[in-house]
Enzyme design. Structure first.
Site, PDB file in Angstrom:
ATOM      1  N   PRO A  88       2.363 -42.582  30.662  1.00 52.35           N
ATOM      2  CA  PRO A  88       2.289 -42.327  29.334  1.00 52.35           C
ATOM      3  C   PRO A  88       1.386 -40.984  29.561  1.00 52.35           C
ATOM      4  O   PRO A  88       1.183 -40.084  28.398  1.00 52.35           O
ATOM      5  CB  PRO A  88       1.661 -43.295  28.410  1.00 52.35           C
ATOM      6  CG  PRO A  88       1.074 -44.116  29.397  1.00 52.35           C
ATOM      7  CD  PRO A  88       1.907 -44.190  30.611  1.00 52.35           C
ATOM      8  N   GLU A 115      -1.748 -52.419  33.730  1.00 52.97           N
ATOM      9  CA  GLU A 115      -2.378 -51.178  33.230  1.00 52.97           C
ATOM     10  C   GLU A 115      -2.350 -50.123  34.126  1.00 52.97           C
ATOM     11  O   GLU A 115      -2.837 -49.033  33.984  1.00 52.97           O
ATOM     12  CB  GLU A 115      -4.079 -51.475  33.420  1.00 52.97           C
ATOM     13  CG  GLU A 115      -4.685 -52.373  31.980  1.00 52.97           C
ATOM     14  CD  GLU A 115      -3.938 -52.079  30.899  1.00 52.97           C
ATOM     15  OE1 GLU A 115      -3.926 -50.910  30.688  1.00 52.97           O
ATOM     16  OE2 GLU A 115      -3.294 -53.099  30.220  1.00 52.97           O
ATOM     17  N   ARG A 153      24.064 -37.539  32.470  1.00 59.79           N
ATOM     18  CA  ARG A 153      25.030 -36.871  31.565  1.00 59.79           C
ATOM     19  C   ARG A 153      24.886 -35.286  32.044  1.00 59.79           C
ATOM     20  O   ARG A 153      25.935 -34.610  31.912  1.00 59.79           O
ATOM     21  CB  ARG A 153      24.190 -36.669  30.143  1.00 59.79           C
ATOM     22  CG  ARG A 153      24.305 -37.972  29.384  1.00 59.79           C
ATOM     23  CD  ARG A 153      23.455 -38.052  28.127  1.00 59.79           C
ATOM     24  NE  ARG A 153      24.394 -37.027  27.400  1.00 59.79           N
ATOM     25  CZ  ARG A 153      25.460 -37.516  26.445  1.00 59.79           C
ATOM     26  NH1 ARG A 153      25.856 -38.486  26.742  1.00 59.79           N
ATOM     27  NH2 ARG A 153      25.931 -36.288  25.705  1.00 59.79           N
ATOM     28  N   ASP A 168      25.152 -30.700  23.454  1.00 59.34           N
ATOM     29  CA  ASP A 168      23.943 -31.414  22.975  1.00 59.34           C
ATOM     30  C   ASP A 168      22.835 -30.529  22.293  1.00 59.34           C
ATOM     31  O   ASP A 168      22.538 -29.322  23.021  1.00 59.34           O
ATOM     32  CB  ASP A 168      23.524 -32.166  24.234  1.00 59.34           C
ATOM     33  CG  ASP A 168      24.616 -33.550  24.305  1.00 59.34           C
ATOM     34  OD1 ASP A 168      25.263 -33.879  23.489  1.00 59.34           O
ATOM     35  OD2 ASP A 168      24.420 -34.214  25.270  1.00 59.34           O
TER      36      ASP A 168
END
Ligand SMILES: C[S@@+](CC[C@H](N)C(=O)[O-])C[C@H]1O[C@@H](n2cnc3c(N)ncnc32)[C@H](O)[C@@H]1O
Length: 247
Positions: A88, A115, A153, A168
């Protein structure tokens, strides 16, 4: 393209290439996925893969030794790959970076659990950290699967219609235009007439105008990174004028 994934849940990650366009790309040999489980590199009889954090506090970290040995084993098989830690705290994943990675070649995704991973291991082994968004999920597996799907893709030949990846959202820096299928009228709402008039130039103008207008309405910051040509500027201005007249 070769993708290696270091994960405590290989069965979960393998699902990424079982279905749909990604499944077909893998069947065609365009995509090769190998999963590596640090549990297979443990040295104790309990096959321990977590360890306590220095300084105390809640939660565990991934144990360093199995992870380090797994990374060494993967690098032997894929020496030129970039090692990307899904985190993150990483760089937000964007279509352009995924496209660059597809062109660059092999990649190793490291999926954290608990963690996360000892900071020194990140400093010594990881080439880049990627985040799939400003929220925390329980492990890097879903993040790796998102990246694998989005990259697949972009592999030439992976999609049935070569053009669909180019149309896209984000492929040209803009959002995609709206799309319609049958029926012609749905709950009292009609398909825009221009899409049925057979005039390809008008249809393209309509699509480009919608794409520009949507981006302006929903993600205006994207427009700052795109250099619009005169035609696009005129289409966008036309969209804005009409929007302001209506509101
Ligand atoms: C519970 S998270 C650890 C979060 C970490 N303590 C923090 O706050 O930065 C466990 C693992 O999930 C993965 N992860 C969680 N959120 C992610 C995100 N937004 N993008 C990519 N990976 C993520 C990472 O691999 C991370 O090591």
């Amino acid at each position: 393209m070769r993708i290696d994934v270091i994960t405590l849940f290989p069965e979960l990650v393998k699902q990424a290439i079982e279905w749909g366009v990604v499944g077909r790309a893998a069947e065609k040999g365009l995509l090769q996925l190998e999963c590596w489980n640090p549990r297979d590199f443990t040295l104790d009889r309990h096959r321990t893969v977590d360890d306590r954090p220095y300084g105390g506090g809640p939660g565990m970290l991934m144990k360093v030794q199995p992870l380090q040995d797994t990374i060494r084993a993967v690098r032997e098989q894929s020496p030129d790959a970039r090692l990307i830690y899904l985190s993150p705290q990483g760089k937000p994943v964007q279509q352009a970076a995924l496209g660059e990675q597809v062109e660059t070649g092999p990649v190793i995704f490291l999926c954290g659990r608990y963690e996360g991973v000892d900071e020194r291991l990140i400093e010594q082994e990881v080439d880049e950290e990627w985040s799939i968004g400003d929220y925390v999920i329980s492990g890097g597996e879903l993040a790796a699967m998102v990246c694998i799907d989005a990259m697949a893709r972009l592999i030439p030949g992976a999609l049935g219609h070569e053009q669909s990846a180019q149309q896209d959202s984000f492929s040209d820096g803009l959002l995609d235009c709206p799309h319609y299928t049958r029926p012609e009228e749905f709950n009292g709402s009609k398909v825009p007439a221009v899409l049925m008039n057979g005039n390809h130039r008008q249809i393209q103008d309509w699509r480009d105008r919608q794409s520009l207008g949507r981006t302006w309405q929903r993600r205006p910051e994207l427009l700052e990174a795109v250099e619009l040509d005169e035609r696009q500027q005129a289409l966008l201005q036309n969209f804005i004028d009409e929007f302001e007249q209506d509101s």
